[in-house]
Design a protein around this motif. Structure first.
Motif, PDB file in Angstrom:
ATOM      1  N   LEU A  43      57.929  28.028  71.822  1.00  0.00           N
ATOM      2  CA  LEU A  43      58.552  27.137  72.562  1.00  0.00           C
ATOM      3  C   LEU A  43      58.291  25.820  71.797  1.00  0.00           C
ATOM      4  O   LEU A  43      57.504  25.169  71.613  1.00  0.00           O
ATOM      5  N   ALA A  44      59.363  25.167  71.399  1.00  0.00           N
ATOM      6  CA  ALA A  44      59.598  23.956  70.573  1.00  0.00           C
ATOM      7  C   ALA A  44      59.406  22.992  71.325  1.00  0.00           C
ATOM      8  O   ALA A  44      60.011  21.900  71.439  1.00  0.00           O
ATOM      9  N   SER A  45      57.984  22.652  71.909  1.00  0.00           N
ATOM     10  CA  SER A  45      57.676  21.625  72.729  1.00  0.00           C
ATOM     11  C   SER A  45      57.607  20.383  72.004  1.00  0.00           C
ATOM     12  O   SER A  45      57.905  19.318  72.474  1.00  0.00           O
ATOM     13  N   LEU A  46      57.190  20.337  70.661  1.00  0.00           N
ATOM     14  CA  LEU A  46      57.109  19.107  69.996  1.00  0.00           C
ATOM     15  C   LEU A  46      58.500  18.615  69.727  1.00  0.00           C
ATOM     16  O   LEU A  46      58.548  17.335  69.517  1.00  0.00           O
ATOM     17  N   HIS A  47      59.644  19.512  69.568  1.00  0.00           N
ATOM     18  CA  HIS A  47      60.823  18.949  69.284  1.00  0.00           C
ATOM     19  C   HIS A  47      61.528  18.359  70.472  1.00  0.00           C
ATOM     20  O   HIS A  47      62.154  17.621  70.690  1.00  0.00           O
ATOM     21  N   ALA A  48      60.859  18.957  71.673  1.00  0.00           N
ATOM     22  CA  ALA A  48      61.484  18.370  73.012  1.00  0.00           C
ATOM     23  C   ALA A  48      61.108  16.846  73.077  1.00  0.00           C
ATOM     24  O   ALA A  48      61.900  16.296  73.906  1.00  0.00           O
ATOM     25  N   ILE A  49      60.137  16.445  72.696  1.00  0.00           N
ATOM     26  CA  ILE A  49      59.666  15.094  72.853  1.00  0.00           C
ATOM     27  C   ILE A  49      60.544  14.201  72.079  1.00  0.00           C
ATOM     28  O   ILE A  49      60.188  13.041  71.989  1.00  0.00           O
ATOM     29  N   THR A  50      61.535  14.621  71.214  1.00  0.00           N
ATOM     30  CA  THR A  50      62.177  13.725  70.317  1.00  0.00           C
ATOM     31  C   THR A  50      63.227  13.001  71.252  1.00  0.00           C
ATOM     32  O   THR A  50      63.899  12.013  70.913  1.00  0.00           O
ATOM     33  N   VAL A  51      63.449  13.345  72.518  1.00  0.00           N
ATOM     34  CA  VAL A  51      64.068  12.553  73.537  1.00  0.00           C
ATOM     35  C   VAL A  51      63.137  12.491  74.775  1.00  0.00           C
ATOM     36  O   VAL A  51      62.159  13.301  74.913  1.00  0.00           O
ATOM     37  N   HIS A  52      63.205  11.346  75.478  1.00  0.00           N
ATOM     38  CA  HIS A  52      62.034  11.452  76.793  1.00  0.00           C
ATOM     39  C   HIS A  52      62.189  12.482  77.741  1.00  0.00           C
ATOM     40  O   HIS A  52      63.048  12.834  78.177  1.00  0.00           O
ATOM     41  N   ASN A  53      60.919  12.910  77.916  1.00  0.00           N
ATOM     42  CA  ASN A  53      60.843  13.709  79.026  1.00  0.00           C
ATOM     43  C   ASN A  53      59.811  13.477  79.912  1.00  0.00           C
ATOM     44  O   ASN A  53      58.674  12.923  79.509  1.00  0.00           O
ATOM     45  N   GLU A  54      60.006  13.689  81.112  1.00  0.00           N
ATOM     46  CA  GLU A  54      58.574  13.334  82.104  1.00  0.00           C
ATOM     47  C   GLU A  54      57.787  14.378  81.929  1.00  0.00           C
ATOM     48  O   GLU A  54      57.965  15.543  81.789  1.00  0.00           O
ATOM     49  N   PRO A  55      56.232  13.963  81.775  1.00  0.00           N
ATOM     50  CA  PRO A  55      55.361  14.945  81.449  1.00  0.00           C
ATOM     51  C   PRO A  55      55.277  16.071  82.603  1.00  0.00           C
ATOM     52  O   PRO A  55      55.191  17.252  82.004  1.00  0.00           O
ATOM     53  N   ALA A  56      55.289  15.976  83.713  1.00  0.00           N
ATOM     54  CA  ALA A  56      55.287  16.885  84.744  1.00  0.00           C
ATOM     55  C   ALA A  56      56.382  17.723  84.450  1.00  0.00           C
ATOM     56  O   ALA A  56      56.269  19.064  84.690  1.00  0.00           O
ATOM     57  N   ALA A  77      52.436  41.226  73.657  1.00  0.00           N
ATOM     58  CA  ALA A  77      51.609  42.176  72.950  1.00  0.00           C
ATOM     59  C   ALA A  77      51.919  42.583  71.797  1.00  0.00           C
ATOM     60  O   ALA A  77      51.280  43.030  70.589  1.00  0.00           O
ATOM     61  N   ARG A  78      53.558  42.276  71.374  1.00  0.00           N
ATOM     62  CA  ARG A  78      53.809  42.639  69.900  1.00  0.00           C
ATOM     63  C   ARG A  78      54.277  41.451  69.301  1.00  0.00           C
ATOM     64  O   ARG A  78      54.280  41.417  67.953  1.00  0.00           O
ATOM     65  N   ALA A  79      54.759  40.176  69.925  1.00  0.00           N
ATOM     66  CA  ALA A  79      55.275  39.158  69.113  1.00  0.00           C
ATOM     67  C   ALA A  79      54.149  38.320  69.543  1.00  0.00           C
ATOM     68  O   ALA A  79      53.574  37.902  70.804  1.00  0.00           O
ATOM     69  N   THR A  80      53.922  37.202  68.620  1.00  0.00           N
ATOM     70  CA  THR A  80      53.091  35.790  68.739  1.00  0.00           C
ATOM     71  C   THR A  80      53.817  34.941  69.613  1.00  0.00           C
ATOM     72  O   THR A  80      54.866  34.507  69.066  1.00  0.00           O
ATOM     73  N   LEU A  81      53.740  34.808  71.059  1.00  0.00           N
ATOM     74  CA  LEU A  81      54.356  33.930  71.693  1.00  0.00           C
ATOM     75  C   LEU A  81      53.570  32.578  72.075  1.00  0.00           C
ATOM     76  O   LEU A  81      52.406  32.783  72.534  1.00  0.00           O
ATOM     77  N   PHE A  82      53.996  31.371  71.645  1.00  0.00           N
ATOM     78  CA  PHE A  82      53.204  30.349  71.864  1.00  0.00           C
ATOM     79  C   PHE A  82      53.966  29.108  71.934  1.00  0.00           C
ATOM     80  O   PHE A  82      55.065  29.096  71.792  1.00  0.00           O
ATOM     81  N   SER A  83      53.407  27.696  72.901  1.00  0.00           N
ATOM     82  CA  SER A  83      53.788  26.582  72.375  1.00  0.00           C
ATOM     83  C   SER A  83      53.318  25.840  71.356  1.00  0.00           C
ATOM     84  O   SER A  83      52.308  25.767  71.021  1.00  0.00           O
ATOM     85  N   GLN A  84      54.460  25.335  70.492  1.00  0.00           N
ATOM     86  CA  GLN A  84      54.272  24.751  69.418  1.00  0.00           C
ATOM     87  C   GLN A  84      52.880  23.543  69.511  1.00  0.00           C
ATOM     88  O   GLN A  84      52.094  23.275  68.496  1.00  0.00           O
ATOM     89  N   ALA A  85      53.074  22.784  70.660  1.00  0.00           N
ATOM     90  CA  ALA A  85      52.010  21.687  70.658  1.00  0.00           C
ATOM     91  C   ALA A  85      50.511  22.314  70.686  1.00  0.00           C
ATOM     92  O   ALA A  85      49.635  21.461  70.520  1.00  0.00           O
TER      93      ALA A  85
END
Ligand code: TYM
Length: 335
Positions: A43-56, A77-85
């Motif tokens: 999840l490109a969570s660090l890319h998401a903050i390039t525009v304003h997002n409410e934290p919640a 179990a087969r793919a490494t799934l994570f949040s970038q942050a």
């Protein structure tokens, strides 16, 4: 050995463009992994903050998108799934690569021009530097293949340019050049309201896109109201030229049915949209039904989602460490 890496921004819903353009390919590549191959999806969570997002809202979107990816077939179990942050190496490598990426390269990025619009001076630095972080995302894992839709092709060319320049400037063979994997039929799914602009999360009209969460009634309504033209469907794909809305709907049908545009036209040639649209709506509803029911189950257990993301992040941190360390060393920052 394949290293497959790709990301998606956790902004609202997963739509049919994301699904057919990218996620379905992620799942197919994951399902076809050979010995020694690895997949990293994030999840490109660090890319998401390039525009304003409410934290919640961002927190909710990260979980929601993780659930949607798993529902669509990504298997933690087969793919490494994570949040970038959760993997600081992405931000660290981005900063290191900022010394290599050129302003002139970023100035050519069409996505920045589109997203910043007329207010370029008011855009965030992050929105401008966005492609450098994206380069870090893939170079960090020595990605060989990056399954994406057409709109990400330019960002991946920049990642290749950064890798090449870094390797040359520092006289190392450190970064692998990533290859974009773009699906032939669904590289660019267009808006249901305008066949010349892409289906997008940022379109203010929800009627312009099909979300994976839309219920069957809403799907039927969106497809019934989709913009078309009065002509019947032609017999050949070439005759769809100049009819962007018709071409888009036939393309969606072909992608979902795993057929070519020609095969779809062979069945519907001579028929109008009054006949084609209900058939398309049925196919979309049928294709999304299992995804939706898995999504409902996953949403009911946010603690389990958090647990899966924590496991993925730990694996990603471990996989990222050697390349990050080698980058610091190549630059003379560590020894
Ligand atoms: P994002 O979140 O906009 O979209 C996720 C994926 O969906 C594809 N896509 C489409 N494909 C076909 N038709 C459409 N209408 C359509 N809309 C979106 C996108 O091409 C993408 O593959 N910058 C990226 C996220 C990212 C990334 C990365 C991707 C961050 N780091 C590293 C690959 C590798 C983005 O905003 O995608």
């Amino acid at each position: 050995m394949m290293r497959i890496v790709s990301g998606i921004q956790p902004t609202g819903n997963l739509h049919l463009g994301n699904y057919l353009g990218a996620i379905r390919n992620w799942v197919r590549m994951q399902d076809g992994l050979g010995a020694g191959d690895q997949c990293f999806f994030f999840l490109a969570s660090l890319h998401a903050i390039t525009v304003h997002n409410e934290p919640a809202q961002l927190r909710a979107n990260i979980r929601e998108m993780a659930a949607a990816l798993i529902a669509a077939g990504v298997d933690p179990a087969r793919a490494t799934l994570f949040s970038q942050a959760d993997v600081p190496a992405h931000a660290e490598l981005c900063w290191l690569l900022n010394g290599t990426a050129r302003i002139g390269w970023l100035n050519r990025m069409t996505q920045f021009k589109e997203k910043s619009g007329k207010n370029r001076e008011g855009a965030s630095i992050g929105l401008y530097a966005y492609p450098v972080l994206q380069a870090a995302d893939v170079l960090l894992y020595q990605a060989t293949h990056v399954p994406v839709g057409e709109d990400q092709k330019q960002h991946l060319e920049l990642a290749r340019d950064v890798a090449t320049k870094f390797n040359t400037d520092f006289g190392v063979e450190l970064f692998t050049l990533p290859e974009p994997i773009i699906p032939p039929a669904a590289a660019r799914i267009m808006s249901l309201r305008d066949g010349t602009s892409k289906m997008s999360k940022s379109d203010p009209s929800d009627m312009s896109r099909i979300n994976l969460t839309d219920d069957a009634d809403l799907l039927v309504q969106k497809i019934r109201k989709a913009k078309t033209d009065p002509e019947p469907l032609p017999a050949s794909a070439e005759e769809l030229a100049g009819r962007p809305e018709a071409r888009n709907l036939v393309g969606i049908y072909a992608a979902l049915a795993d057929e070519t545009v020609e095969q779809v036209l062979a069945r519907f040639a001579g028929q109008g949209f009054g006949a084609f649209k209900p058939a398309l709506a049925e196919l979309v509803a049928e294709s999304l039904r299992p995804v939706k029911s898995r999504l409902d189950a996953l949403r009911a257990d946010p603690a389990e989602l958090d647990r899966l993301l924590a496991i993925g992040a730990a694996k990603a941190r471990e996989a990222a460490a050697p390349t990050l360390d080698a980058t610091y060393k190549a630059m003379g920052l560590r020894w």
